[in-house]
Write a protein that holds these residues in place. Structure first.
Motif, PDB file in Angstrom:
ATOM      1  N   SER A   1       0.825  -1.218   0.000  1.00  0.00           N
ATOM      2  CA  SER A   1       0.000   0.000   0.000  1.00  0.00           C
ATOM      3  C   SER A   1       0.852   1.258   0.000  1.00  0.00           C
ATOM      4  CB  SER A   1      -0.939   0.004   1.212  1.00  0.00           C
ATOM      5  OG  SER A   1      -0.206   0.133   2.408  1.00  0.00           O
ATOM      6  N   SER A   2       2.081   1.159   0.503  1.00  0.00           N
ATOM      7  CA  SER A   2       2.962   2.331   0.552  1.00  0.00           C
ATOM      8  C   SER A   2       3.783   2.506  -0.711  1.00  0.00           C
ATOM      9  CB  SER A   2       3.915   2.211   1.760  1.00  0.00           C
ATOM     10  OG  SER A   2       3.201   2.127   2.956  1.00  0.00           O
ATOM     11  N   THR A   3       3.797   1.489  -1.589  1.00  0.00           N
ATOM     12  CA  THR A   3       4.693   1.559  -2.744  1.00  0.00           C
ATOM     13  C   THR A   3       3.985   1.388  -4.081  1.00  0.00           C
ATOM     14  OG1 THR A   3       5.152  -0.807  -2.427  1.00  0.00           O
ATOM     15  CG2 THR A   3       6.722   0.760  -1.473  1.00  0.00           C
ATOM     16  N   THR A   4       3.006   0.495  -4.167  1.00  0.00           N
ATOM     17  CA  THR A   4       2.410   0.185  -5.479  1.00  0.00           C
ATOM     18  C   THR A   4       1.159   0.993  -5.777  1.00  0.00           C
ATOM     19  OG1 THR A   4       1.075  -1.613  -4.539  1.00  0.00           O
ATOM     20  CG2 THR A   4       3.281  -2.174  -5.341  1.00  0.00           C
ATOM     21  N   THR A   5       0.685   1.785  -4.858  1.00  0.00           N
ATOM     22  CA  THR A   5      -0.547   2.558  -5.094  1.00  0.00           C
ATOM     23  C   THR A   5      -0.253   3.931  -5.675  1.00  0.00           C
ATOM     24  OG1 THR A   5      -0.498   3.362  -2.810  1.00  0.00           O
ATOM     25  CG2 THR A   5      -1.757   1.349  -3.241  1.00  0.00           C
ATOM     26  N   VAL A   6       1.030   4.216  -5.944  1.00  0.00           N
ATOM     27  CA  VAL A   6       1.438   5.496  -6.530  1.00  0.00           C
ATOM     28  C   VAL A   6       2.239   5.223  -7.794  1.00  0.00           C
ATOM     29  CG1 VAL A   6       2.773   7.619  -6.155  1.00  0.00           C
ATOM     30  CG2 VAL A   6       1.505   6.588  -4.263  1.00  0.00           C
ATOM     31  N   ARG A   7       2.011   6.035  -8.855  1.00  0.00           N
ATOM     32  CA  ARG A   7       2.818   5.928 -10.072  1.00  0.00           C
ATOM     33  C   ARG A   7       3.980   6.910  -9.987  1.00  0.00           C
ATOM     34  NH1 ARG A   7      -0.021   6.344 -15.646  1.00  0.00           N
ATOM     35  NH2 ARG A   7       2.003   5.485 -16.231  1.00  0.00           N
ATOM     36  N   TYR A   8       5.203   6.398 -10.233  1.00  0.00           N
ATOM     37  CA  TYR A   8       6.387   7.240 -10.147  1.00  0.00           C
ATOM     38  C   TYR A   8       6.960   7.567 -11.532  1.00  0.00           C
ATOM     39  CZ  TYR A   8       6.212   5.319  -5.426  1.00  0.00           C
ATOM     40  OH  TYR A   8       5.808   4.934  -4.176  1.00  0.00           O
ATOM     41  N   GLY A   9       6.492   6.900 -12.583  1.00  0.00           N
ATOM     42  CA  GLY A   9       7.110   6.986 -13.904  1.00  0.00           C
ATOM     43  C   GLY A   9       7.604   5.603 -14.294  1.00  0.00           C
TER      44      GLY A   9
ATOM     45  N   ALA B   1      10.502   4.254 -15.463  1.00  0.00           N
ATOM     46  CA  ALA B   1      11.771   3.772 -14.904  1.00  0.00           C
ATOM     47  C   ALA B   1      11.702   3.667 -13.383  1.00  0.00           C
ATOM     48  CB  ALA B   1      12.904   4.692 -15.324  1.00  0.00           C
ATOM     49  N   ALA B   2      11.116   4.679 -12.759  1.00  0.00           N
ATOM     50  CA  ALA B   2      11.043   4.681 -11.292  1.00  0.00           C
ATOM     51  C   ALA B   2      10.129   3.570 -10.801  1.00  0.00           C
ATOM     52  CB  ALA B   2      10.544   6.041 -10.798  1.00  0.00           C
ATOM     53  N   ASP B   3       9.013   3.317 -11.531  1.00  0.00           N
ATOM     54  CA  ASP B   3       8.131   2.212 -11.128  1.00  0.00           C
ATOM     55  C   ASP B   3       8.881   0.884 -11.127  1.00  0.00           C
ATOM     56  OD1 ASP B   3       5.905   3.700 -10.631  1.00  0.00           O
ATOM     57  OD2 ASP B   3       4.885   3.241 -12.510  1.00  0.00           O
ATOM     58  N   ARG B   4       9.739   0.708 -12.138  1.00  0.00           N
ATOM     59  CA  ARG B   4      10.502  -0.529 -12.227  1.00  0.00           C
ATOM     60  C   ARG B   4      11.442  -0.660 -11.018  1.00  0.00           C
ATOM     61  NH1 ARG B   4      12.897   0.439 -16.529  1.00  0.00           N
ATOM     62  NH2 ARG B   4      11.385  -0.518 -17.951  1.00  0.00           N
ATOM     63  N   ASP B   5      12.118   0.436 -10.661  1.00  0.00           N
ATOM     64  CA  ASP B   5      13.019   0.397  -9.506  1.00  0.00           C
ATOM     65  C   ASP B   5      12.266   0.090  -8.218  1.00  0.00           C
ATOM     66  OD1 ASP B   5      15.150   0.970 -11.110  1.00  0.00           O
ATOM     67  OD2 ASP B   5      15.163   3.122 -10.665  1.00  0.00           O
ATOM     68  N   VAL B   6      11.113   0.740  -8.069  1.00  0.00           N
ATOM     69  CA  VAL B   6      10.327   0.525  -6.849  1.00  0.00           C
ATOM     70  C   VAL B   6       9.849  -0.921  -6.773  1.00  0.00           C
ATOM     71  CG1 VAL B   6       8.187   1.123  -5.647  1.00  0.00           C
ATOM     72  CG2 VAL B   6       9.598   2.925  -6.639  1.00  0.00           C
ATOM     73  N   LEU B   7       9.327  -1.459  -7.875  1.00  0.00           N
ATOM     74  CA  LEU B   7       8.836  -2.838  -7.859  1.00  0.00           C
ATOM     75  C   LEU B   7       9.956  -3.830  -7.584  1.00  0.00           C
ATOM     76  CD1 LEU B   7       6.274  -2.873 -10.809  1.00  0.00           C
ATOM     77  CD2 LEU B   7       5.791  -3.107  -8.368  1.00  0.00           C
ATOM     78  N   GLU B   8      11.140  -3.571  -8.135  1.00  0.00           N
ATOM     79  CA  GLU B   8      12.265  -4.457  -7.848  1.00  0.00           C
ATOM     80  C   GLU B   8      12.613  -4.436  -6.365  1.00  0.00           C
ATOM     81  OE1 GLU B   8      15.325  -3.162 -10.454  1.00  0.00           O
ATOM     82  OE2 GLU B   8      14.610  -4.358 -12.174  1.00  0.00           O
ATOM     83  N   GLY B   9      12.561  -3.251  -5.759  1.00  0.00           N
ATOM     84  CA  GLY B   9      12.807  -3.164  -4.322  1.00  0.00           C
ATOM     85  C   GLY B   9      11.747  -3.876  -3.517  1.00  0.00           C
ATOM     86  N   VAL B  10      10.485  -3.741  -3.934  1.00  0.00           N
ATOM     87  CA  VAL B  10       9.386  -4.413  -3.233  1.00  0.00           C
ATOM     88  C   VAL B  10       9.535  -5.927  -3.320  1.00  0.00           C
ATOM     89  CG1 VAL B  10       6.905  -4.873  -3.349  1.00  0.00           C
ATOM     90  CG2 VAL B  10       7.742  -2.522  -3.468  1.00  0.00           C
ATOM     91  N   LEU B  11       9.841  -6.424  -4.504  1.00  0.00           N
ATOM     92  CA  LEU B  11       9.999  -7.868  -4.679  1.00  0.00           C
ATOM     93  C   LEU B  11      11.168  -8.410  -3.869  1.00  0.00           C
ATOM     94  CD1 LEU B  11       9.324  -7.988  -8.511  1.00  0.00           C
ATOM     95  CD2 LEU B  11       7.909  -9.074  -6.739  1.00  0.00           C
TER      96      LEU B  11
END
Length: 839
Positions: A684-692, A694-704
């Protein structure tokens, strides 16, 4: 020069004070005779003992510290936290002939104390004839009047006793105090022996000592045989004040060794005059198990709030009445505390002659009771003597109770109630070599605690014991007590065999309190693991990018730091300082340090149910914390966090070996409930916001990575990082142990195994609703953004979190609730009291 040779040489120098004595008297040395030779007990160990070099003892001392930490051996300071147990590497050794004389005296004293206890609560012959002044007994808080009646008579109220001993300057043993209320130390003595035998095997094997195991077998047999008449399959429990007791480890170790459940007052109840262990859901669910024998470690005045202290939360209401009815045997008897009265010491020779017809073999510490004129004059004349060679103390308070009073103030207290005080000599206690941090053995005074059990028809002292170094240090320093066999063929502990009582093996039901401890242990273990993974992932993103935290290239790091702040708040804007706080600050709500501390507290409450390997987890996390505290290097953060994570992960292996009883199911239920909660917070703190893109990819990799699913994701999606794919893996994939669906399925399995579960309880209904919601998820719709956010996804996570919190509360209501807590009548209104009486 070896350690003991250096020690003997130091003692032989007449210019040095022997043992640092502050009493102006020469101390008896336990190792070296006055002529500088080794005492007889040490001569058989001469080859191994004299070869101990400072380097060798330094190594041994370090290994002892690690062994004790690995097994979680602690001592709780009164009014403080748990301190590491300390064991000196040099044992206290006695030869067989010397011990044989002491053994006779200890057996006689235990028999005498038992006879005295029977008389004080029975015929009271000693009080009527004046052998003991009545004021010395009736003025002592340990004399319990509710037990002075024929129905409470117990001909053998004393089963286990401890005696504190010290040698005087001539080497003669004196009794310093009797410990019969709830004698502690057997668990520590056993642990000391186990550790010393492992770190110094050559010296241990050379000694040819009495093993302790037969003694504990005899104690177990004695407890089983002490059950009330007519009981054929006795149930024995060890009643503990709880994990904050000074000797909580000792209680748990003894219960585990004997194989009896460790319980607290909240685990027991009285119904129909019997004592029962409350099962989960009591009194509506499963039948309770009756308790026949209670080895109590709770002082008697706290043991029954109905007839003793009304504000006690450590006792069982109605226990005294159950004792009077003969429905339960309490070991030692509830009234035994009166025997710890130092006012009895001056009268012990006369008491022994009167009750046993024998001369007292072990003299007591020179003591004067102020209730008679001679004793009062001695005490007042010696009040405030320099060097504290004479001490005045209350008969039923701690030795430090009057430490802050001036001599004049203490004199006034004594004159106001002289029967409540005694004066005592301080012996120049014998000394023994104690390994110091300076790398040498210093002479320090020691006190020995000996233990005696009534086995069959005689009292048998433990051949060995526990020695304590009398220093001013906060935590006690102890020594293992060795008694060398007179002949190799001598039976250990003088016990040829222990005839076991016939009984049916059974697995005792766990109380609601124990189940709750295990449930929270699972939750805190998962909480610590998830937060450590998250911290390591955030730190890795900061290091890989080598960019300032406010840079557009550090979006993933900022997102992960945001999750940490949501879980534990914010202490610093600097990531390094923030990470240190999360790892070290146990008072910080939501930190990894706090989760580990709470995990330890929860497991302490069920220590008797756990493998000794459990405590290695905390030994490793403590070492990682110390390493981080002692270094300011930034790389130490990830190193220490990694070591902590490895330690927490090892707990999975420990619990995997547990029997599949309700306790194990509660640990796993707590683990998967917390995993679901932590996952909802992370997503809820990471995937509910769009960052762009490239940034979405970085965030998802960190979450995983933080969710330990990155390897599976790469294999399945071949590096195509998309929000919908991550949500599929982390929410609905039933084969992924880190998914929400998997956590719910496991949670259902473990809840279904609980005795109070029926398939339709509130926790099971709430869980079914959560499972249905996950099964019906439209991942494509949830992943579709509205502007820069995904509001439907956010609502799902926040709603799921709220339902999980409700589920956690309902689990407590169904599986941990055991009725309202006891309440003192003094706190009830008149209307409430009348209502209670009418019902």
């Amino acid at each position: 020069m070896t350690v003991l040779r250096d020690y003997a040489t130091t003692l032989a120098q007449p210019t040095l004070p022997l043992g640092g004595s502050d009493l102006g008297a020469t101390r008896y040395d336990e190792v070296v005779a006055p002529d500088g030779t080794l005492r007889p007990a040490w001569k058989g160990l001469a080859e191994a003992a004299l070869g101990l070099t400072p380097d060798e003892l330094k190594r041994v001392n370090g290994e002892i510290t690690r062994f004790l930490a690995d097994h979680g051996v602690t001592y709780v300071q009164r009014g403080g936290g748990a301190q590491p147990w300390r064991l000196d590497p040099v044992p206290l050794v006695m030869e067989a002939p010397a011990w044989a004389r002491l053994e006779v005296g200890l057996a006689q004293r235990a028999e005498l104390l038992n006879a005295l206890l029977v008389d004080l609560y029975g015929e009271q012959t000693l009080l009527r004839t004046g052998v003991i002044p009545s004021a010395a007994i009736f003025g002592h808080a340990g004399y319990l009047r509710p037990l002075v009646r024929p129905s409470a008579h117990d001909p053998e109220p004393l089963l286990l006793s401890a005696t504190d001993l010290g040698r005087d300057a001539s080497g003669e043993w004196n009794v310093l105090a009797d410990r019969v209320q709830a004698p502690s130390g057997l668990g520590y003595a056993m642990e000391n022996r186990r550790v010393i035998s492992q770190v110094m095997p050559a010296l241990y094997q050379e000694g040819d000592l009495h093993r302790m195991e037969p003694y504990f077998a005899a104690l177990r047999s004695a407890l089983l045989n002490s059950a009330p008449e007519g009981v054929t399959d006795p149930r024995v429990v060890v009643l503990s004040p709880g994990t904050h007791s000074e000797t909580a480890y000792d209680q748990a170790a003894l219960a585990s060794t004997l194989g009896f459940p460790l319980v607290q007052a909240s685990d027991l109840t009285v119904r129909g005059g019997w004592i029962w262990i409350k099962p989960p859901g009591w009194p509506k669910s499963a039948p309770a198990e009756r308790v026949d024998v209670i080895l109590r470690r709770v002082d008697a005045d706290w043991a029954d709030p109905l007839e003793m202290r009304g504000n006690s939360r450590l006792g069982v209401a109605g226990l005294t009445e159950a004792v009077r009815r003969g429905r339960v045997r309490v070991v030692n008897g509830l009234g035994a505390g009166v025997l710890e009265n130092p006012a009895l010491l001056p009268f012990m020779p006369a008491i022994c002659q009167e009750l046993l017809g024998e001369q007292l073999r072990l003299p007591s510490l020179p003591t004067w009771w102020c209730g008679d004129r001679v004793g009062l004059d001695v005490a007042l004349s010696r009040l405030g003597e320099p060097g504290e060679s004479f001490v005045v103390r209350s008969i039923d308070e701690s030795r430090s109770a009057h430490a802050d009073l001036t001599p004049d103030e203490l004199r006034e207290r004594i004159l106001a109630a002289p029967h409540r005080f005694v004066g005592q000599e301080r012996l120049p206690l014998s000394q023994a070599p104690v390994w110091s941090s300076e790398g040498r053995a210093d002479a320090q005074p020691v006190v020995v605690r000996a233990f005696t059990v009534r086995y069959r028809s005689a009292f048998r002292p433990l051949v060995g014991g526990l020695a304590t170094v009398m220093t001013t240090r906060a935590a006690p320093v102890t020594k293992d007590v060795w008694v060398v066999k007179g002949a190799p063929e001598d039976p250990d502990q003088g016990i040829v065999d222990v005839a076991p009582l016939e009984f049916r093996p059974s697995i005792p039901a766990l109380s609601p309190r124990a189940l709750e401890d295990m449930f929270w242990a699972g939750r805190y273990a998962e909480r610590a693991e998830d937060l450590l993974r998250l911290l390591l992932t955030a730190d890795a993103h900061l290091e890989e990018l080598a960019a300032p935290i406010d840079s557009e290239h550090a979006v993933a790091a900022r997102a992960l730091l945001g999750v940490l702040r949501r879980l534990a708040g914010r202490r610093s804007d600097e990531p390094e300082e923030e990470f240190r706080s999360l790892l070290l600050d146990g008072d910080r709500l939501g930190s990894a340090a706090q989760a580990l501390d709470r995990l330890r507290d929860a497991l302490e409450g069920v220590r008797d149910q756990l493998s000794g390997d459990t405590w290695r987890v905390f030994a490793h996390t403590d070492r990682a914390k110390r390493a981080l505290s002692s270094s300011q290097r930034s790389h130490r953060i990830t190193e220490s966090a990694g070591r902590m994570l490895t330690a927490v992960l090892s707990l999975h292996g420990v619990t995997a070996s547990m029997i599949r009883d309700p306790g194990w199911h509660m640990i796993e239920a707590g683990r998967h409930l917390e995993r679901a909660l932590q996952l909802c917070t992370l997503l809820s703190s990471t995937t509910t916001v769009r960052y762009g893109v490239a940034a979405d990819r970085d965030v998802l990799e960190g979450v995983l990575t933080a969710a330990e699913s990155s390897v599976t994701f790469r294999r399945r999606y071949r590096g195509n990082v998309r929000t919908s794919g991550a949500l599929e893996l982390l929410l609905v994939d039933r084969d992924n142990p880190r998914s929400l669906a998997f956590a719910f399925r496991e949670l259902r399995t473990h809840l279904a195994a609980m005795p109070a579960s029926t398939g339709s309880t509130r926790p099971e209904r709430l869980l079914e609703h959560l499972e249905t919601a996950v099964d019906n998820l439209d991942l494509a719709a949830l992943a579709t953004p509205t502007g820069s956010r995904r509001p439907r996804l956010l609502r799902f996570f926040e709603g799921t979190r709220a339902q999980l919190m409700q589920l956690a509360d309902s689990i407590g209501d169904v599986h941990f609730a055991s009725g309202p807590p006891p309440q003192s009548l003094s706190t009830l209104s008149l209307t409430e009291v009348q209502g209670a009486k009418s019902s």
